[in-house]
Scaffold this active site. Sequence first.
Site, PDB file in Angstrom:
ATOM      1  N   THR A 100      14.469  66.498  73.197  1.00  0.00           N
ATOM      2  CA  THR A 100      14.684  66.544  71.749  1.00  0.00           C
ATOM      3  C   THR A 100      14.471  65.172  71.114  1.00  0.00           C
ATOM      4  OG1 THR A 100      17.040  66.112  72.013  1.00  0.00           O
ATOM      5  CG2 THR A 100      16.374  68.430  71.907  1.00  0.00           C
ATOM      6  N   ASN A 151      12.418  61.456  70.235  1.00  0.00           N
ATOM      7  CA  ASN A 151      11.095  61.145  69.657  1.00  0.00           C
ATOM      8  C   ASN A 151       9.998  61.121  70.710  1.00  0.00           C
ATOM      9  OD1 ASN A 151      11.707  60.687  66.851  1.00  0.00           O
ATOM     10  ND2 ASN A 151      12.894  58.921  67.545  1.00  0.00           N
ATOM     11  N   VAL A 152      10.264  60.419  71.829  1.00  0.00           N
ATOM     12  CA  VAL A 152       9.227  60.308  72.863  1.00  0.00           C
ATOM     13  C   VAL A 152       9.091  61.640  73.602  1.00  0.00           C
ATOM     14  CG1 VAL A 152       8.393  59.003  74.854  1.00  0.00           C
ATOM     15  CG2 VAL A 152       9.755  57.860  73.117  1.00  0.00           C
ATOM     16  N   ARG A 157      16.596  51.284  72.069  1.00  0.00           N
ATOM     17  CA  ARG A 157      17.136  50.047  71.481  1.00  0.00           C
ATOM     18  C   ARG A 157      16.839  50.019  69.984  1.00  0.00           C
ATOM     19  NH1 ARG A 157      13.087  44.996  72.765  1.00  0.00           N
ATOM     20  NH2 ARG A 157      11.169  46.197  72.843  1.00  0.00           N
ATOM     21  N   ARG A 203      16.023  45.438  75.814  1.00  0.00           N
ATOM     22  CA  ARG A 203      16.144  46.701  76.569  1.00  0.00           C
ATOM     23  C   ARG A 203      17.311  46.634  77.556  1.00  0.00           C
ATOM     24  NH1 ARG A 203      10.581  45.475  76.645  1.00  0.00           N
ATOM     25  NH2 ARG A 203       9.284  46.916  75.441  1.00  0.00           N
ATOM     26  N   ASN A 210      22.980  53.584  79.323  1.00  0.00           N
ATOM     27  CA  ASN A 210      21.970  54.554  79.776  1.00  0.00           C
ATOM     28  C   ASN A 210      22.130  54.930  81.251  1.00  0.00           C
ATOM     29  OD1 ASN A 210      20.861  55.075  77.327  1.00  0.00           O
ATOM     30  ND2 ASN A 210      19.129  53.676  77.546  1.00  0.00           N
ATOM     31  N   VAL A 264      11.753  57.177  82.363  1.00  0.00           N
ATOM     32  CA  VAL A 264      11.200  56.444  81.217  1.00  0.00           C
ATOM     33  C   VAL A 264      12.307  55.710  80.455  1.00  0.00           C
ATOM     34  CG1 VAL A 264       9.818  56.643  79.106  1.00  0.00           C
ATOM     35  CG2 VAL A 264       9.345  58.160  81.036  1.00  0.00           C
ATOM     36  N   THR A 265      13.521  56.241  80.503  1.00  0.00           N
ATOM     37  CA  THR A 265      14.669  55.650  79.804  1.00  0.00           C
ATOM     38  C   THR A 265      14.773  54.156  80.110  1.00  0.00           C
ATOM     39  OG1 THR A 265      15.818  57.749  80.097  1.00  0.00           O
ATOM     40  CG2 THR A 265      17.169  55.862  79.478  1.00  0.00           C
ATOM     41  N   HIS A 287       9.599  45.430  82.790  1.00  0.00           N
ATOM     42  CA  HIS A 287       9.111  45.935  81.502  1.00  0.00           C
ATOM     43  C   HIS A 287      10.007  45.260  80.464  1.00  0.00           C
ATOM     44  CE1 HIS A 287       7.708  48.405  78.288  1.00  0.00           C
ATOM     45  NE2 HIS A 287       8.829  49.085  78.164  1.00  0.00           N
TER      46      HIS A 287
HETATM   47  N1  LIG Z   1       9.755  52.748  79.465  1.00  0.00           N
HETATM   48  C1  LIG Z   1       9.100  52.756  78.327  1.00  0.00           C
HETATM   49  O1  LIG Z   1       7.988  52.232  78.230  1.00  0.00           O
HETATM   50  C2  LIG Z   1       9.710  53.433  77.142  1.00  0.00           C
HETATM   51  C3  LIG Z   1      11.023  53.825  77.190  1.00  0.00           C
HETATM   52  N2  LIG Z   1      11.605  54.425  76.121  1.00  0.00           N
HETATM   53  C4  LIG Z   1      13.010  54.795  76.257  1.00  0.00           C
HETATM   54  O2  LIG Z   1      13.121  56.215  76.323  1.00  0.00           O
HETATM   55  C5  LIG Z   1      14.411  56.606  75.830  1.00  0.00           C
HETATM   56  C6  LIG Z   1      14.250  57.671  74.754  1.00  0.00           C
HETATM   57  O3  LIG Z   1      13.602  57.102  73.624  1.00  0.00           O
HETATM   58  P1  LIG Z   1      13.465  57.948  72.265  1.00  0.00           P
HETATM   59  O4  LIG Z   1      12.888  59.286  72.550  1.00  0.00           O
HETATM   60  O5  LIG Z   1      12.787  57.066  71.295  1.00  0.00           O
HETATM   61  O6  LIG Z   1      14.997  58.116  71.843  1.00  0.00           O
HETATM   62  P2  LIG Z   1      15.674  59.291  70.985  1.00  0.00           P
HETATM   63  O7  LIG Z   1      16.981  58.775  70.494  1.00  0.00           O
HETATM   64  O8  LIG Z   1      14.714  59.830  69.993  1.00  0.00           O
HETATM   65  O9  LIG Z   1      15.934  60.418  72.080  1.00  0.00           O
HETATM   66  C7  LIG Z   1      16.920  60.250  73.058  1.00  0.00           C
HETATM   67  C8  LIG Z   1      17.062  61.513  73.851  1.00  0.00           C
HETATM   68  O10 LIG Z   1      18.102  61.306  74.785  1.00  0.00           O
HETATM   69  C9  LIG Z   1      19.115  62.308  74.625  1.00  0.00           C
HETATM   70  N3  LIG Z   1      20.431  61.718  74.869  1.00  0.00           N
HETATM   71  C10 LIG Z   1      21.042  60.737  74.186  1.00  0.00           C
HETATM   72  N4  LIG Z   1      22.269  60.506  74.682  1.00  0.00           N
HETATM   73  C11 LIG Z   1      22.438  61.396  75.705  1.00  0.00           C
HETATM   74  C12 LIG Z   1      23.515  61.670  76.606  1.00  0.00           C
HETATM   75  N5  LIG Z   1      24.678  61.015  76.530  1.00  0.00           N
HETATM   76  N6  LIG Z   1      23.315  62.629  77.537  1.00  0.00           N
HETATM   77  C13 LIG Z   1      22.146  63.314  77.611  1.00  0.00           C
HETATM   78  N7  LIG Z   1      21.103  63.101  76.768  1.00  0.00           N
HETATM   79  C14 LIG Z   1      21.255  62.155  75.826  1.00  0.00           C
HETATM   80  C15 LIG Z   1      18.985  62.758  73.150  1.00  0.00           C
HETATM   81  O11 LIG Z   1      19.542  64.041  72.963  1.00  0.00           O
HETATM   82  C16 LIG Z   1      17.465  62.723  72.997  1.00  0.00           C
HETATM   83  O12 LIG Z   1      16.882  63.880  73.557  1.00  0.00           O
HETATM   84  C17 LIG Z   1      15.082  55.311  75.329  1.00  0.00           C
HETATM   85  O13 LIG Z   1      15.930  54.786  76.322  1.00  0.00           O
HETATM   86  C18 LIG Z   1      13.896  54.384  75.099  1.00  0.00           C
HETATM   87  O14 LIG Z   1      14.240  53.024  75.145  1.00  0.00           O
HETATM   88  C19 LIG Z   1      10.918  54.706  74.994  1.00  0.00           C
HETATM   89  C20 LIG Z   1       9.596  54.337  74.899  1.00  0.00           C
HETATM   90  C21 LIG Z   1       8.888  53.662  75.959  1.00  0.00           C
HETATM   91  O1  LIG Z   2      10.300  48.758  73.151  1.00  0.00           O
HETATM   92  C1  LIG Z   2      11.038  49.728  73.401  1.00  0.00           C
HETATM   93  O2  LIG Z   2      12.273  49.734  73.359  1.00  0.00           O
HETATM   94  C2  LIG Z   2      10.347  50.991  73.850  1.00  0.00           C
HETATM   95  C3  LIG Z   2       9.478  50.568  74.961  1.00  0.00           C
HETATM   96  O3  LIG Z   2       9.937  50.273  76.039  1.00  0.00           O
HETATM   97  C4  LIG Z   2       8.086  50.257  74.659  1.00  0.00           C
HETATM   98  O4  LIG Z   2       7.472  50.874  73.776  1.00  0.00           O
HETATM   99  O5  LIG Z   2       7.550  49.386  75.351  1.00  0.00           O
END
Ligand SMILES: NC(=O)C1=CN([C@@H]2O[C@H](COP(=O)(O)OP(=O)(O)OC[C@H]3O[C@@H](n4cnc5c(N)ncnc54)[C@H](O)[C@@H]3O)[C@@H](O)[C@H]2O)C=CC1
Ligand SMILES: O=C([O-])CC(=O)C(=O)O
Length: 318
Positions: A10, A12-13, A85, A91, A98, A121-122, A178
């Site tokens: 649910t 954004n990503v 974040r 991060r 997380n 990915v988190t 990262h």
């Molecule tokens: N490794 C990478 O390159 C990237 C990592 N991310 C990370 O991915 C994660 C998600 O990012 P977004 O989709 O932008 O965030 P978002 O806030 O739009 O979505 C978060 C998701 O996690 C769920 N969630 C939140 N708290 C929870 C809990 N206590 N128990 C179970 N589910 C829970 C929400 O319901 C939602 O589905 C973040 O940690 C973000 O930093 C995002 C982009 C790139």
């Molecule tokens: O920057 C963030 O928090 C999300 C992420 O990891 C990225 O897009 O590289």
Amino acid sequence: MVKVTIVGATGNVGMFAAHAISSIPHIDEILLHGRPGREALLMGITQDLMDSFAARGTDIRVTWTTDLHDAAGSDIVVILAGVPRKAGQDRLDLALENARIVAPIAETIGKVAPDTKLFVVTNPVDVMTSVALRFSMLKPHQVFGLGTHLDSMRLKALIASYFHVHVSEVHTRIIGEHGDSLVPLWSATTIGGIKISNLPEFSHLPVKDFIESVKCSGHRIIQNKGSTVYGPGEAIATLVRTILLDENRILTVSAFIHREVHCIGNICIGVPARVNRQGVFPITIRLDESEVIAFRDSVEKIRASTDSVIKTLEQERQ
Ligand SMILES: NC(=O)C1=CN([C@@H]2O[C@H](COP(=O)(O)OP(=O)(O)OC[C@H]3O[C@@H](n4cnc5c(N)ncnc54)[C@H](O)[C@@H]3O)[C@@H](O)[C@H]2O)C=CC1
Ligand SMILES: O=C([O-])CC(=O)C(=O)O
């Protein structure tokens, strides 16, 4: 039956990743998992995705659930659940919060889908990958994170634009965290197969600006539009495709290393790995001396956060 489960669907990503993954051939089912209380949202996302498949002519079943046990039989489980974040945060600031979300998810997935590939990915992704490995009890080659793949793609695009060449002509790698201690491997960067340092223009390349731009990319996007979505979504789809189609590509993912990089290891961090249907397998590499020093620093930074988070989680469970 090929099944991909997205946990945190649910978000954004998660939403965009589901759409990006749906263009991969041979997938039969995409299962969207969300927390209890998010049923209407999950239903809405499912219907919207199915409409897009109807418009595109894609024959994939989309299902949703709030029960992680439904992930049984998944070929890949992508974990995107967790807080993102905010502008100005690092991060690593998200590590403990997380980890408390990722650990129980990984634990359940390890039990209900013992043959799956667990794709984290988190953020902070390197720490979360170690947490997922520790609590899922899966084998190291089954658990990996997006690592520095997206950073590597960001650098590749900057180099391609500077040299006015197609991105496919550029091969480059960023390893390590990262995050701020990432390590660009200029020794492994080529343009049209030619080592970048052998090109006269290399001496004019704004190396520091490029690396700063890669480090700040996520932060800048979050500041301007709230979250990074298309970059990570497509990067996630690349990894999923490489696994499902057994492509044996060398991608820079967060993987458990032991002795592969100058014997620095026992941690999950971004390294080049062979990626195929079985999972991820870090390759043995030799780096330049300055790169080894920088990589060691990055590993120790991630190790400190990882050890502290895992210790806290274990104490909380006693
Ligand atoms: N490794 C990478 O390159 C990237 C990592 N991310 C990370 O991915 C994660 C998600 O990012 P977004 O989709 O932008 O965030 P978002 O806030 O739009 O979505 C978060 C998701 O996690 C769920 N969630 C939140 N708290 C929870 C809990 N206590 N128990 C179970 N589910 C829970 C929400 O319901 C939602 O589905 C973040 O940690 C973000 O930093 C995002 C982009 C790139
Ligand atoms: O920057 C963030 O928090 C999300 C992420 O990891 C990225 O897009 O590289």
